[in-house]
Design an enzyme around this catalytic site. Sequence first.
Site, PDB file in Angstrom:
ATOM      1  N   CYS A  71       0.841  -1.192   0.000  1.00 23.81           N
ATOM      2  CA  CYS A  71       0.000   0.000   0.000  1.00 23.81           C
ATOM      3  C   CYS A  71       0.882   1.250   0.000  1.00 23.81           C
ATOM      4  O   CYS A  71       1.766   1.391   0.836  1.00 23.81           O
ATOM      5  CB  CYS A  71      -0.898   0.000   1.227  1.00 23.81           C
ATOM      6  SG  CYS A  71      -1.818   1.532   1.406  1.00 23.81           S
ATOM      7  N   CYS A  77      -0.892   6.598   6.664  1.00 22.07           N
ATOM      8  CA  CYS A  77      -2.110   6.094   7.282  1.00 22.07           C
ATOM      9  C   CYS A  77      -1.806   5.642   8.704  1.00 22.07           C
ATOM     10  O   CYS A  77      -0.728   5.172   8.993  1.00 22.07           O
ATOM     11  CB  CYS A  77      -2.622   4.932   6.450  1.00 22.07           C
ATOM     12  SG  CYS A  77      -3.888   3.965   7.224  1.00 22.07           S
ATOM     13  N   CYS A  80      -1.501   0.783   9.428  1.00 18.10           N
ATOM     14  CA  CYS A  80      -0.508  -0.287   9.263  1.00 18.10           C
ATOM     15  C   CYS A  80       0.884   0.186   9.664  1.00 18.10           C
ATOM     16  O   CYS A  80       1.680   0.595   8.823  1.00 18.10           O
ATOM     17  CB  CYS A  80      -0.463  -0.733   7.808  1.00 18.10           C
ATOM     18  SG  CYS A  80      -1.913  -1.630   7.286  1.00 18.10           S
ATOM     19  N   CYS A 163      -8.472   0.207   0.641  1.00 18.77           N
ATOM     20  CA  CYS A 163      -7.573  -0.240   1.705  1.00 18.77           C
ATOM     21  C   CYS A 163      -7.376  -1.746   1.550  1.00 18.77           C
ATOM     22  O   CYS A 163      -8.338  -2.503   1.458  1.00 18.77           O
ATOM     23  CB  CYS A 163      -8.180   0.073   3.073  1.00 18.77           C
ATOM     24  SG  CYS A 163      -7.333  -0.764   4.414  1.00 18.77           S
ATOM     25  N   TYR A 327     -16.789  -9.988  30.126  1.00 18.53           N
ATOM     26  CA  TYR A 327     -16.534  -9.085  28.991  1.00 18.53           C
ATOM     27  C   TYR A 327     -16.961  -9.797  27.697  1.00 18.53           C
ATOM     28  O   TYR A 327     -16.191  -9.943  26.761  1.00 18.53           O
ATOM     29  CB  TYR A 327     -15.056  -8.683  28.901  1.00 18.53           C
ATOM     30  CG  TYR A 327     -14.462  -8.253  30.220  1.00 18.53           C
ATOM     31  CD1 TYR A 327     -14.462  -6.911  30.599  1.00 18.53           C
ATOM     32  CD2 TYR A 327     -13.911  -9.192  31.090  1.00 18.53           C
ATOM     33  CE1 TYR A 327     -13.912  -6.521  31.803  1.00 18.53           C
ATOM     34  CE2 TYR A 327     -13.371  -8.803  32.307  1.00 18.53           C
ATOM     35  CZ  TYR A 327     -13.370  -7.470  32.654  1.00 18.53           C
ATOM     36  OH  TYR A 327     -12.830  -7.087  33.847  1.00 18.53           O
ATOM     37  N   GLU A 348     -21.448  -8.380  30.380  1.00 16.67           N
ATOM     38  CA  GLU A 348     -20.999  -7.344  29.449  1.00 16.67           C
ATOM     39  C   GLU A 348     -21.642  -6.018  29.837  1.00 16.67           C
ATOM     40  O   GLU A 348     -22.797  -5.965  30.218  1.00 16.67           O
ATOM     41  CB  GLU A 348     -21.400  -7.776  28.022  1.00 16.67           C
ATOM     42  CG  GLU A 348     -21.463  -6.707  26.974  1.00 16.67           C
ATOM     43  CD  GLU A 348     -20.134  -6.035  26.684  1.00 16.67           C
ATOM     44  OE1 GLU A 348     -19.114  -6.721  26.525  1.00 16.67           O
ATOM     45  OE2 GLU A 348     -20.129  -4.786  26.626  1.00 16.67           O
ATOM     46  N   CYS A 424      -6.082  -8.283  24.548  1.00 17.27           N
ATOM     47  CA  CYS A 424      -5.614  -7.509  23.388  1.00 17.27           C
ATOM     48  C   CYS A 424      -4.466  -6.586  23.804  1.00 17.27           C
ATOM     49  O   CYS A 424      -4.011  -5.762  23.023  1.00 17.27           O
ATOM     50  CB  CYS A 424      -6.757  -6.724  22.784  1.00 17.27           C
ATOM     51  SG  CYS A 424      -7.614  -5.682  23.950  1.00 17.27           S
TER      52      CYS A 424
HETATM   53  N1  SAH Z   1     -15.520 -11.390  24.060  1.00 15.69           N
HETATM   54  C1  SAH Z   1     -16.136 -10.499  23.113  1.00 15.69           C
HETATM   55  C2  SAH Z   1     -15.862  -9.010  23.364  1.00 15.69           C
HETATM   56  C3  SAH Z   1     -14.481  -8.622  23.784  1.00 15.69           C
HETATM   57  S1  SAH Z   1     -14.146  -6.890  23.726  1.00 15.69           S
HETATM   58  C4  SAH Z   1     -15.767 -10.882  21.715  1.00 15.69           C
HETATM   59  O1  SAH Z   1     -14.755 -11.523  21.500  1.00 15.69           O
HETATM   60  O2  SAH Z   1     -16.512 -10.538  20.790  1.00 15.69           O
HETATM   61  C5  SAH Z   1     -14.298  -6.407  25.399  1.00 15.69           C
HETATM   62  C6  SAH Z   1     -15.731  -6.180  25.815  1.00 15.69           C
HETATM   63  O3  SAH Z   1     -15.727  -5.771  27.191  1.00 15.69           O
HETATM   64  C7  SAH Z   1     -16.449  -5.075  25.069  1.00 15.69           C
HETATM   65  O4  SAH Z   1     -17.632  -5.601  24.544  1.00 15.69           O
HETATM   66  C8  SAH Z   1     -16.746  -4.008  26.147  1.00 15.69           C
HETATM   67  O5  SAH Z   1     -17.977  -3.356  25.952  1.00 15.69           O
HETATM   68  C9  SAH Z   1     -16.769  -4.829  27.396  1.00 15.69           C
HETATM   69  N2  SAH Z   1     -16.469  -4.145  28.677  1.00 15.69           N
HETATM   70  C10 SAH Z   1     -15.654  -3.093  28.899  1.00 15.69           C
HETATM   71  N3  SAH Z   1     -15.541  -2.841  30.213  1.00 15.69           N
HETATM   72  C11 SAH Z   1     -16.293  -3.766  30.853  1.00 15.69           C
HETATM   73  C12 SAH Z   1     -16.572  -4.045  32.238  1.00 15.69           C
HETATM   74  N4  SAH Z   1     -16.028  -3.308  33.201  1.00 15.69           N
HETATM   75  N5  SAH Z   1     -17.378  -5.079  32.522  1.00 15.69           N
HETATM   76  C13 SAH Z   1     -17.927  -5.842  31.547  1.00 15.69           C
HETATM   77  N6  SAH Z   1     -17.706  -5.615  30.235  1.00 15.69           N
HETATM   78  C14 SAH Z   1     -16.902  -4.598  29.887  1.00 15.69           C
END
Ligand code: SAH
Length: 477
Positions: A71, A77, A80, A163, A327, A348, A424
């Site tokens: 690219c 950008c 990347c 992209c 989460y 969540e 992550c």
């Molecule tokens: N496991 C899911 C999402 C992971 S991303 C997947 O793989 O699709 C992390 C997630 O945590 C997001 O959806 C965000 O909204 C949520 N989150 C952030 N802070 C949080 C908290 N204190 N308690 C519960 N969820 C939370």
Amino acid sequence: MKKNDIITLRIEDMGVHGEGIGKADNIPLFVKDAFIGDLVSVKVMKMKKNYGYAKLLEILKPSKDRVTPKCEFHRTCGGCQIQALSYEKQLEYKERKVRNNLKRIGGFSETLLERITEPIIGMEEPYHYRNKAQFPIGKDREGNIVAGFYAGRTHTIIPNRNCLLGLPLNEKILDIVLNFMEKYHIEPYDEQTQTGVVRHVLTRYGFTTEEWMVCLIINQRELPYADSFVSELCKLEGIKSISININMENTNVILGKETKILWGSSYITDYIHLRTGEDWNVEGDGIAYQISPQSFYQVNPIQTEKLYSTALAYAGLTGKERVWDLYCGIGTISLFLARKAKKVSGVEIVPQAIADAKNNAKINGITNAEFYVGKAEEVLPEHYKKTGEKADVIVVDPPRKGCDEKCLETIVRMEPERVVYVSCDSATLARDLKYLCERGYQLERVRACDMFGHSGHVETVSLLSKFHADQHIEVEL
Ligand code: SAH
């Protein structure tokens, strides 16, 4: 060394954002777009006490690991950061980053990590992997309407409708949007004056169903000549959902709260399959997910299958387990786990995501998953206080900042045999693993997975198991 000095630097390391690091007078300088092995000429931009930032002026002798980036915008950008590094070296960099954080922040020994770390899961095709794209619409200096992306950390749009991380149809969709705007004199939104109409174009694609969604984010309640827009888009194959999203706020947030369907369905469907074996063979039927413009859904569906399959394998379910998925987003991992567990509870913070999770459970006929809206660090302790119920397996997949201590504390109290941590950000992962390992858990397996090729990001799955006193203790030499 001071600001504006021009120096020659040998790049010897890479920082957390994929930037090169070289030492001058024993002081590390961070240089964007430089890689290990490069000999570069740089200009010092900013000096702090123990380190500094420098700008790449010239590559005097390129690293042997450099490749010609596909690219032309890879440097301007923001997306990347490491495209000019060979994909193989990108993966090595990511593995090293995880390992360094686990050592430095987590306090885990090199010997242990050497033994339990599994090789990073790379992509077979590190381009065209994204199922979602969001292009800002604006004007160039000559007043032409353009679509593209923001140049790193700015709001200047660099025109690029193609992209390479996304799919080729994006370009055709953007052509239709731009032609439509030209034809009917519909202005792009101007952030400075907060006038104009079209702010962004959002596209989503279901890799397994080949369904496309197009959503135009606009600064008013109606789209003029919407019929014409719809009929042009419908000429493309696979279009399943066309909508507008209304965002009249002065904000950086792309989507507004309200979405109106112009044509077709309000969602597209995608399937996530379990993958097993060294070749990541697809096993059994996938789980269906309905995705609306607002839904959170992993952007790299092929790697997501590998990531979740690894998490599921680490969870070691036999069908008898009581599992929590903290989460959980739209319940992507929860539903995967539910097929192999007795019961799964997802937590969540975003209410809409939980509504999606419940719906996704329903369309897949999954009845042993329940979902709670709230903070993991509140829902879990409250539930435990009320019921005293222990857990067999707890899966967490927190955002970059990691788990709240209150959440970790409750996990320890609930005494699960296994904790699967999907992360992550390996720095907060290392911090949280350390906490758990100081309180009766041991690190068993670690595996990084590349979800975002050419960026500096890396995803990691780790397995912790509860330490039993009668267990064989390995002596580290
Ligand atoms: N496991 C899911 C999402 C992971 S991303 C997947 O793989 O699709 C992390 C997630 O945590 C997001 O959806 C965000 O909204 C949520 N989150 C952030 N802070 C949080 C908290 N204190 N308690 C519960 N969820 C939370």
